[in-house]
Design a protein around this motif. Structure first.
Motif, short mmCIF file in Angstrom:
data_model
loop_
_atom_site.label_atom_id
_atom_site.label_comp_id
_atom_site.label_asym_id
_atom_site.label_seq_id
_atom_site.Cartn_x
_atom_site.Cartn_y
_atom_site.Cartn_z
N LYS A 34 12.73 -23.98 -17.36
CA LYS A 34 11.81 -24.53 -18.53
C LYS A 34 10.31 -24.76 -17.79
N GLY A 35 9.41 -24.20 -18.54
CA GLY A 35 7.90 -24.18 -17.86
C GLY A 35 7.50 -23.19 -16.94
N TYR A 36 8.21 -22.32 -16.71
CA TYR A 36 8.02 -21.23 -15.91
C TYR A 36 6.63 -20.60 -15.90
N GLU A 37 6.21 -20.44 -17.15
CA GLU A 37 5.00 -19.89 -17.35
C GLU A 37 3.82 -20.60 -17.00
N THR A 38 3.97 -21.99 -17.39
CA THR A 38 3.04 -22.85 -16.94
C THR A 38 2.93 -22.87 -15.57
N ILE A 39 3.97 -23.22 -14.69
CA ILE A 39 3.83 -22.94 -13.29
C ILE A 39 3.15 -21.85 -12.57
N VAL A 40 3.50 -20.80 -13.26
CA VAL A 40 2.90 -19.42 -12.46
C VAL A 40 1.41 -19.46 -13.06
N ASP A 41 0.97 -19.97 -14.02
CA ASP A 41 -0.30 -19.95 -14.48
C ASP A 41 -1.02 -20.82 -13.59
N VAL A 42 -0.47 -22.08 -13.25
CA VAL A 42 -1.37 -22.80 -12.11
C VAL A 42 -1.54 -22.15 -10.84
N LEU A 43 -0.03 -21.63 -10.31
CA LEU A 43 -0.17 -20.93 -9.08
C LEU A 43 -0.97 -19.62 -8.99
N SER A 44 -1.01 -18.82 -10.00
CA SER A 44 -2.06 -17.79 -10.17
C SER A 44 -3.42 -18.07 -10.00
N ARG A 45 -3.69 -19.29 -10.67
CA ARG A 45 -5.29 -19.60 -10.39
C ARG A 45 -5.57 -20.37 -9.16
N SER A 46 -4.58 -20.63 -8.29
CA SER A 46 -5.04 -21.10 -7.23
C SER A 46 -4.95 -20.09 -6.10
N GLY A 47 -4.70 -18.81 -6.37
CA GLY A 47 -4.36 -17.69 -5.29
C GLY A 47 -4.95 -16.50 -5.75
N SER A 48 -4.42 -15.66 -5.12
CA SER A 48 -5.02 -13.98 -5.66
C SER A 48 -3.88 -13.24 -6.26
N HIS A 49 -2.94 -14.11 -7.20
CA HIS A 49 -1.71 -13.37 -7.63
C HIS A 49 -2.18 -12.81 -8.96
N ASP A 50 -1.65 -11.66 -9.08
CA ASP A 50 -1.83 -10.67 -10.47
C ASP A 50 -0.63 -10.86 -11.08
N ASN A 51 0.74 -10.87 -10.53
CA ASN A 51 2.10 -10.79 -11.13
C ASN A 51 2.86 -11.69 -10.32
N MET A 52 3.65 -12.41 -10.95
CA MET A 52 4.84 -13.07 -10.72
C MET A 52 6.01 -13.13 -11.36
N GLY A 53 7.15 -12.65 -10.98
CA GLY A 53 8.51 -12.62 -11.60
C GLY A 53 9.82 -13.19 -10.90
N PHE A 54 10.54 -13.84 -11.88
CA PHE A 54 11.75 -14.28 -11.27
C PHE A 54 12.81 -13.16 -11.54
N ALA A 55 13.69 -12.83 -10.50
CA ALA A 55 14.72 -11.63 -10.50
C ALA A 55 15.64 -12.24 -9.64
N PRO A 56 16.73 -12.71 -10.36
CA PRO A 56 18.04 -13.21 -9.79
C PRO A 56 18.73 -11.95 -9.13
N ILE A 57 19.58 -12.22 -8.27
CA ILE A 57 20.65 -11.25 -7.68
C ILE A 57 21.86 -11.06 -8.70
N VAL A 58 21.90 -10.12 -9.40
CA VAL A 58 23.25 -10.02 -10.13
C VAL A 58 24.13 -8.89 -9.66
N GLN A 59 25.48 -9.10 -9.67
CA GLN A 59 26.45 -8.15 -9.04
C GLN A 59 26.66 -7.27 -10.21
N ALA A 60 26.63 -6.01 -9.91
CA ALA A 60 27.03 -4.96 -10.98
C ALA A 60 28.67 -5.20 -11.43
N GLY A 61 28.81 -4.91 -12.74
CA GLY A 61 30.10 -4.95 -13.28
C GLY A 61 30.16 -6.18 -14.14
N GLU A 62 31.30 -6.84 -14.02
CA GLU A 62 31.57 -8.08 -15.12
C GLU A 62 30.35 -9.04 -15.01
#
Length: 124
Positions: A19-47
């Motif tokens: 919750k609030g990920y977009e706000t956190i990324v907005d603040v972080l991106s303003r403090s550095g040189s970040h163009d893109n940030m994403g959260f990508a968990p590791i998911v096992q194929a199948g079930e």
């Protein structure tokens, strides 16, 4: 690091969003040189993949209902599901990432939360 500190219990993964990920990324991106940030968990194929896709669409449906996201958020031309890029004679296209190639690879890293290009832009 923010995600792993927030969800330090391994049993919750990969079924987490922040919750609030977009706000956190907005603040972080303003403090550095970040163009893109994403959260990508590791998911096992199948079930686990199938269960995670259901989890992800529940998340998108909630954001559509509660936060005014567009109705087709998270839906590709081929429908619902994790996707990968494939080169074809007509260019590169998105295809469902749920075939023998997926099973052989064993894991996926789908992006569920992201912030693109311009700090402060809505994530759509």
């Amino acid at each position: 690091a923010v995600m792993s500190q927030t969800f330090h219990n391994a049993s919750e993964w990969p079924f987490v969003t922040m919750k609030g990920y977009e706000t956190i990324v907005d603040v972080l991106s303003r403090s550095g040189s970040h163009d893109n940030m994403g959260f990508a968990p590791i998911v096992q194929a199948g079930e686990e993949q199938s269960n995670w896709e259901d989890f992800a669409y529940d998340y998108f449906d909630t954001r559509i209902s509660n936060d005014g996201w567009p109705d087709m958020t998270g839906i590709n031309k081929f429908g619902r599901g994790i996707w990968r890029m494939k080169k074809t004679e007509n260019g590169t296209v998105r295809i469902p990432d749920n075939d023998d190639v997926t099973l052989e690879r064993g894991i996926l890293t789908p992006i569920i939360q992201c912030c693109v290009d311009n700090p402060g832009d809505p994530i759509l």
